[in-house]
Each structure stands twice: as structure tokens, then as C-alpha cells.
Design a protein around this motif. Structure first.
Motif: not given
Length: 148
Positions: A105-110, A129-147
Motif C-alpha cells: 500500500r502506497y500512502e501519501s500525507h500532506f 487534493t486532485a493532484k495528490f490523488a493523481a500521484v497515488a494512482a500513477a504510483v500504482k500504475v508505474r509500480a505494477e508496470a515495472d514488474g
């Protein structure tokens, strides 16, 4: 009351892979929709230099400072230098939790606080709020694609 934005996302990738994504600052431009450029050493006191795309007017250069790092626990924080008289101060924490079975689980707090924080909330709260949500979604995509 200040501005507070918390996001988390379950990633079908091991925690080490997600950690590598969020600490490979030089690669942020490849996947991060908010921090278009980023450079830093994961060392307390080191600057984290970013080009952030927050809203109208184009990307803006911003320097904050690495505050705390726990590599074994897979989290780090960084902060802006407080405005005079602490009129405005912030902290961002990114962390990765191992869920087992190759998931994490990726967690982001600001948060941004101080007497001027209501103004920041009024002007930028929805965008942050929108930008940090977009980052969380992008972390998921990037980490899953890297595998793959």
C-alpha cells in the motif's frame, strides 16, 4: 484549520518495487503528473528540488527539504521552509506498507498549516487534493508496470 490531504492505494507489486518508484526522483518526469521534475538525495536536510504543475500559469520551481527518512520502514518526509512567523508551514510524507503476497500500500500525507493556510485552502485546496490523488494512482500504475 490547515489543509490536509491523505491518499492511499493498494498496489499489486512488492513494497520494495513501490519504494524504488517513489525514491527514484530522477524518473518522476516519466510518470508523476504533479512533480514534473524532481531531484534529491534521501538524506535529512538535503534539498528536494521540484518542478510542480499545480494550476494555471504553468509549472513552478519549488525547493523543500528532506526532513526524516526511514529506509527500513520505507517512509520519508519533506517540508517547506516555514514562512516568517510560521505564517505557513508544510509537511509531506510518503510511505509504503508491505501487505504480503506481493502486494503493498502506497500512502501519501500532506498538510499545510499556519495563519495563511485558509487562503491556501481557498485558492489551491481542490487542486492539491486532485493532484495528490493523481500521484497515488500513477504510483500504482508505474509500480505494477515495472514488474512486467
Amino acid at each position: 484549520m490547515g489543509v490536509r490531504v491523505d491518499d492511499s492505494v493498494v498496489v499489486t507489486a512488492p513494497a520494495d518495487r513501490v519504494w524504488n518508484v517513489i525514491t527514484d526522483f530522477a524518473a518522476y518526469h516519466e510518470w508523476n503528473p504533479f512533480q514534473r521534475e524532481c531531484s534529491a538525495e534521501l538524506t535529512p536536510g538535503a534539498p528536494i528540488r521540484m518542478l510542480v504543475a499545480l494550476g494555471p500559469g504553468g509549472p513552478m520551481r519549488q525547493t523543500e527539504y528532506i526532513d526524516e527518512v526511514d529506509v527500513a520502514g520505507r517512509w520519508f518526509t519533506y517540508r517547506m521552509r516555514p514562512a516568517p512567523m510560521r505564517l505557513l508551514h508544510s509537511v509531506r510524507r510518503q510511505s509504503v506498507v508491505d501487505l504480503g503476497d506481493g502486494r503493498s500500500r502506497y500512502e501519501s500525507h500532506f498538510e499545510i498549516n499556519g495563519p495563511l493556510s485558509p487562503l491556501v485552502d481557498a485558492l489551491l485546496g481542490r487542486r492539491l487534493t486532485a493532484k495528490f490523488a493523481a500521484v497515488a494512482a500513477a504510483v500504482k500504475v508505474r509500480a505494477e508496470a515495472d514488474g512486467r
